[in-house]
Design a protein around this motif. Structure first.
Motif, PDB file in Angstrom:
ATOM      1  N   ALA A  94       0.861  -1.166   0.058  1.00 54.02           N
ATOM      2  CA  ALA A  94      -0.121   0.070   0.032  1.00 54.02           C
ATOM      3  C   ALA A  94       0.999   1.283   0.038  1.00 54.02           C
ATOM      4  CB  ALA A  94      -0.910  -0.064   1.353  1.00 54.02           C
ATOM      5  N   GLU A  95       1.874   1.149   0.871  1.00 56.53           N
ATOM      6  CA  GLU A  95       2.907   2.324   0.735  1.00 56.53           C
ATOM      7  C   GLU A  95       3.703   2.282  -0.680  1.00 56.53           C
ATOM      8  OE1 GLU A  95       4.576   2.313   4.730  1.00 56.53           O
ATOM      9  OE2 GLU A  95       6.292   3.581   4.075  1.00 56.53           O
ATOM     10  N   ILE A  96       4.396   1.366  -1.034  1.00 56.15           N
ATOM     11  CA  ILE A  96       5.222   1.499  -2.086  1.00 56.15           C
ATOM     12  C   ILE A  96       4.449   1.656  -3.569  1.00 56.15           C
ATOM     13  CG2 ILE A  96       7.130   0.600  -0.800  1.00 56.15           C
ATOM     14  CD1 ILE A  96       6.889  -2.021  -2.341  1.00 56.15           C
ATOM     15  N   GLY A  97       3.165   1.135  -3.507  1.00 58.91           N
ATOM     16  CA  GLY A  97       2.534   0.879  -4.597  1.00 58.91           C
ATOM     17  C   GLY A  97       2.703  -0.203  -5.519  1.00 58.91           C
ATOM     18  N   PRO A  98       2.389  -0.404  -6.913  1.00 59.49           N
ATOM     19  CA  PRO A  98       2.379  -1.444  -7.451  1.00 59.49           C
ATOM     20  C   PRO A  98       3.792  -2.167  -7.657  1.00 59.49           C
ATOM     21  CG  PRO A  98       0.922   0.095  -8.722  1.00 59.49           C
ATOM     22  CD  PRO A  98       1.700   0.811  -7.566  1.00 59.49           C
ATOM     23  N   ALA A  99       3.991  -3.454  -7.513  1.00 56.95           N
ATOM     24  CA  ALA A  99       5.202  -3.946  -7.587  1.00 56.95           C
ATOM     25  C   ALA A  99       4.997  -5.631  -7.736  1.00 56.95           C
ATOM     26  CB  ALA A  99       6.076  -3.817  -6.191  1.00 56.95           C
ATOM     27  N   VAL A 100       6.118  -6.118  -8.117  1.00 52.46           N
ATOM     28  CA  VAL A 100       6.385  -7.466  -8.118  1.00 52.46           C
ATOM     29  C   VAL A 100       6.744  -8.251  -7.049  1.00 52.46           C
ATOM     30  CG1 VAL A 100       7.254  -9.504  -9.420  1.00 52.46           C
ATOM     31  CG2 VAL A 100       6.632  -7.316 -10.771  1.00 52.46           C
ATOM     32  N   LEU A 101       5.959  -9.070  -6.461  1.00 52.53           N
ATOM     33  CA  LEU A 101       6.458  -9.734  -5.168  1.00 52.53           C
ATOM     34  C   LEU A 101       7.262 -11.108  -5.528  1.00 52.53           C
ATOM     35  CD1 LEU A 101       6.247 -10.202  -2.179  1.00 52.53           C
ATOM     36  CD2 LEU A 101       4.167 -11.431  -2.378  1.00 52.53           C
ATOM     37  N   LEU A 102       8.306 -11.202  -5.067  1.00 48.56           N
ATOM     38  CA  LEU A 102       9.234 -12.370  -5.046  1.00 48.56           C
ATOM     39  C   LEU A 102       8.995 -13.218  -3.715  1.00 48.56           C
ATOM     40  CD1 LEU A 102      10.430 -10.958  -7.634  1.00 48.56           C
ATOM     41  CD2 LEU A 102      12.431 -11.620  -6.862  1.00 48.56           C
ATOM     42  N   THR A 103       8.779 -14.683  -3.973  1.00 41.25           N
ATOM     43  CA  THR A 103       8.633 -15.098  -2.577  1.00 41.25           C
ATOM     44  C   THR A 103       9.811 -16.499  -2.565  1.00 41.25           C
ATOM     45  OG1 THR A 103       7.044 -16.721  -3.390  1.00 41.25           O
ATOM     46  CG2 THR A 103       6.342 -14.770  -2.278  1.00 41.25           C
ATOM     47  N   HIS A 104       9.916 -16.892  -1.610  1.00 43.42           N
ATOM     48  CA  HIS A 104      10.946 -18.327  -1.565  1.00 43.42           C
ATOM     49  C   HIS A 104      10.679 -19.048  -0.621  1.00 43.42           C
ATOM     50  CE1 HIS A 104      14.726 -20.097  -0.061  1.00 43.42           C
ATOM     51  NE2 HIS A 104      14.624 -20.772  -1.351  1.00 43.42           N
ATOM     52  N   SER A 105      10.357 -20.323  -0.910  1.00 40.02           N
ATOM     53  CA  SER A 105      10.288 -21.402   0.129  1.00 40.02           C
ATOM     54  C   SER A 105       8.986 -21.223   0.983  1.00 40.02           C
ATOM     55  CB  SER A 105      11.379 -21.385   0.948  1.00 40.02           C
ATOM     56  OG  SER A 105      11.503 -22.646   1.723  1.00 40.02           O
ATOM     57  N   ALA A 106       9.093 -20.995   2.305  1.00 43.21           N
ATOM     58  CA  ALA A 106       7.908 -21.026   3.166  1.00 43.21           C
ATOM     59  C   ALA A 106       7.229 -19.823   2.958  1.00 43.21           C
ATOM     60  CB  ALA A 106       8.357 -21.270   4.753  1.00 43.21           C
ATOM     61  N   SER A 107       7.901 -18.839   2.255  1.00 46.11           N
ATOM     62  CA  SER A 107       7.045 -17.460   2.260  1.00 46.11           C
ATOM     63  C   SER A 107       5.928 -17.727   0.800  1.00 46.11           C
ATOM     64  CB  SER A 107       7.937 -16.176   1.936  1.00 46.11           C
ATOM     65  OG  SER A 107       8.738 -16.282   0.839  1.00 46.11           O
ATOM     66  N   GLY A 108       6.440 -18.749   0.264  1.00 43.32           N
ATOM     67  CA  GLY A 108       5.285 -18.942  -1.038  1.00 43.32           C
ATOM     68  C   GLY A 108       3.914 -18.874  -0.602  1.00 43.32           C
ATOM     69  N   ILE A 109       3.469 -19.269   0.324  1.00 39.23           N
ATOM     70  CA  ILE A 109       1.858 -19.119   0.735  1.00 39.23           C
ATOM     71  C   ILE A 109       1.551 -18.057   1.059  1.00 39.23           C
ATOM     72  CG2 ILE A 109       2.412 -20.125   3.035  1.00 39.23           C
ATOM     73  CD1 ILE A 109      -0.832 -20.707   1.163  1.00 39.23           C
ATOM     74  N   LEU A 110       2.712 -17.189   1.646  1.00 39.60           N
ATOM     75  CA  LEU A 110       2.302 -15.740   2.252  1.00 39.60           C
ATOM     76  C   LEU A 110       2.118 -14.891   0.978  1.00 39.60           C
ATOM     77  CD1 LEU A 110       5.312 -15.636   4.829  1.00 39.60           C
ATOM     78  CD2 LEU A 110       2.816 -15.993   5.153  1.00 39.60           C
ATOM     79  N   GLY A 111       3.038 -15.395  -0.121  1.00 40.62           N
ATOM     80  CA  GLY A 111       2.802 -14.342  -1.410  1.00 40.62           C
ATOM     81  C   GLY A 111       1.580 -14.745  -2.026  1.00 40.62           C
ATOM     82  N   TRP A 112       0.819 -15.845  -2.146  1.00 41.41           N
ATOM     83  CA  TRP A 112      -0.344 -16.332  -2.551  1.00 41.41           C
ATOM     84  C   TRP A 112      -1.555 -15.544  -1.813  1.00 41.41           C
ATOM     85  CZ3 TRP A 112       2.192 -17.890  -6.151  1.00 41.41           C
ATOM     86  CH2 TRP A 112       2.837 -19.325  -6.234  1.00 41.41           C
ATOM     87  N   VAL A 113      -1.435 -15.492  -0.501  1.00 38.42           N
ATOM     88  CA  VAL A 113      -2.386 -14.835   0.350  1.00 38.42           C
ATOM     89  C   VAL A 113      -2.250 -13.215   0.414  1.00 38.42           C
ATOM     90  CG1 VAL A 113      -3.212 -14.405   2.701  1.00 38.42           C
ATOM     91  CG2 VAL A 113      -2.673 -16.621   2.041  1.00 38.42           C
ATOM     92  N   THR A 114      -1.148 -12.664   0.268  1.00 41.69           N
ATOM     93  CA  THR A 114      -0.787 -11.284   0.085  1.00 41.69           C
ATOM     94  C   THR A 114      -1.569 -10.790  -1.073  1.00 41.69           C
ATOM     95  OG1 THR A 114       1.168 -11.554   1.409  1.00 41.69           O
ATOM     96  CG2 THR A 114       0.804  -9.429  -0.142  1.00 41.69           C
ATOM     97  N   ALA A 115      -1.468 -11.580  -2.146  1.00 41.52           N
ATOM     98  CA  ALA A 115      -2.099 -10.965  -3.629  1.00 41.52           C
ATOM     99  C   ALA A 115      -3.533 -11.191  -3.358  1.00 41.52           C
ATOM    100  CB  ALA A 115      -1.662 -12.268  -4.788  1.00 41.52           C
TER     101      ALA A 115
END
Lengths: 252, 252
Positions: A94-115
């Motif tokens: 919300a602060e930085i605006g549109p961007a690409v999210l890179l995830t790795h390993s256990a943060s994968g699920i966090l990326g799916w949810v964040t999106a």
């Protein structure tokens, strides 16, 4: 570029919830789980930093690169809570605006949810995610058995739909056998790849743009769970660059 | 340049010793201790990032810069052990070779000790150290009383001698009154400055090269305990650059 320290770990370690930390040795287990090799031997073609050699079982003899590698791990300084982390990352977007999210390993699920929490996640590039998301009304069966079993993670159908609106790439490194492994920590990866294929298919079936890349399919061999930190990390970064370019994401 | 995460904190959080972390609110106390102002009011001339305004007592209303500032704190993930940290930093210097060590606040004492462990520490620039070292056979009396009291930290005379062989600068920011303060957390700084003067004198008496800089003496006002992160951080960095140049330390 922002490198995220998740709430309750690393440099973001202050938490409003307490925890008791109990040191638990895990180096030998993780050496296998992260596919550096089968302890104490590296895979002969490993892309783990050169000069690493074979680790001795004596900690003082562990070669420098592996020594540093083990030391760069850190701990959770509060209870692990997916909601806290994904809300934090969504707040960052919300602060930085549109961007690409890179995830790795256990943060994968966090990326799916964040999106699902913010439209500012314009794409996800997921390196070797450990968990995979599906609509709660169309969950596949778990894959594998015992400690190697991978279970699908449910999202509401409307949240899952959001994953069909952005480009998604899942990338795996080397040393994931196609059928089975005698090592449970490697078998887990076989099961994850299978679950990843189902997730990609589920997204694309609903009109999305998801894909899987196996580095060996590009003739790139020996990469570990941390391809971006292996000796061929520039080659690995180039793959990301090309994907961003192909999707018109390599600009401000 | 290396930015150090000390063992058992931040990104170096893995420890072989356990600990129980109990969240303890401290924001208001630290606001005073780090001389941003007297909670909830900033000092009118503060160099804390612009737009910070006055923090409300409601966390959700805390202005962004202050909000980020509070969040950048992290916790110790194992028992605090000066020996572990200084041995770790000395090992880093053994690896990278001769370099200048910058310390801040509680890491001040760690810097004095590290310089006794390795000849690769070629100079120390100490921002607002909390503790001060003296030869164990020539300790001054503690300064101040109660919670504001500062006690000298002993080094062996031969170790203290090592501090006379390298350039040492101690730098203080603004809002340290010359005589006394009604706030114990500010009075502490008055006592620290007094102890710092004794340490510098003790080093120079033995032929060393130590000095103290108060930013207000340069006409620079309003800096906090974190001058290098205040809005005039380039000006603050220039002061360091000049000192390094004066001592022939600004080269590889």
């Amino acid at each position: 570029m922002h490198i995220i320290d998740q709430p309750r770990t690393g440099r973001a370690g202050t938490s409003t919830q307490g925890i008791t930390l109990t040191p638990t040795p895990g180096d030998q287990d993780l050496f296998v789980a992260w596919r550096l090799g089968v302890w104490p031997n590296f895979y002969p073609d490993t892309k783990f930093p050169q000069g690493a050699g074979n680790p001795s079982l004596s900690p003082t003899d562990v070669p420098p690169a592996l020594n540093q590698f083990f030391r760069q791990m850190t701990v959770n300084t509060g209870p692990s809570d997916r909601t806290v982390i994904t809300a934090g990352v969504a707040a960052l977007f919300a602060e930085i605006g549109p961007a690409v999210l890179l995830t790795h390993s256990a943060s994968g699920i966090l990326g799916w949810v964040t999106a699902t929490l913010t439209p500012n996640v314009r794409a996800i590039y997921a390196y070797e995610p450990t968990d995979y998301a599906f609509p709660s009304n169309a969950l596949p069966a778990p894959i594998g058995t015992g400690a190697a079993q991978i279970t699908p993670k449910p999202l509401s159908p409307s949240d899952f739909q959001k994953l069909t609106k952005i480009p998604i790439r899942i990338q795996y490194s080397d040393h994931i056998p196609s059928t089975s492994s005698p090592y449970v920590r490697v078998q887990t990866w076989i099961n994850r790849v299978a679950m990843g294929k189902l997730m990609v298919a589920a997204i694309n079936k609903k009109g999305g743009n998801a894909s899987i890349l196996h580095l060996p399919d590009l003739g790139i061999h020996g990469n570990t769970h941390f391809s971006f930190a292996d000796v061929n990390n520039v080659q690995i970064a180039d793959i990301l660059s090309r994907w961003l370019d192909q999707h018109g994401l390599d600009r401000y």
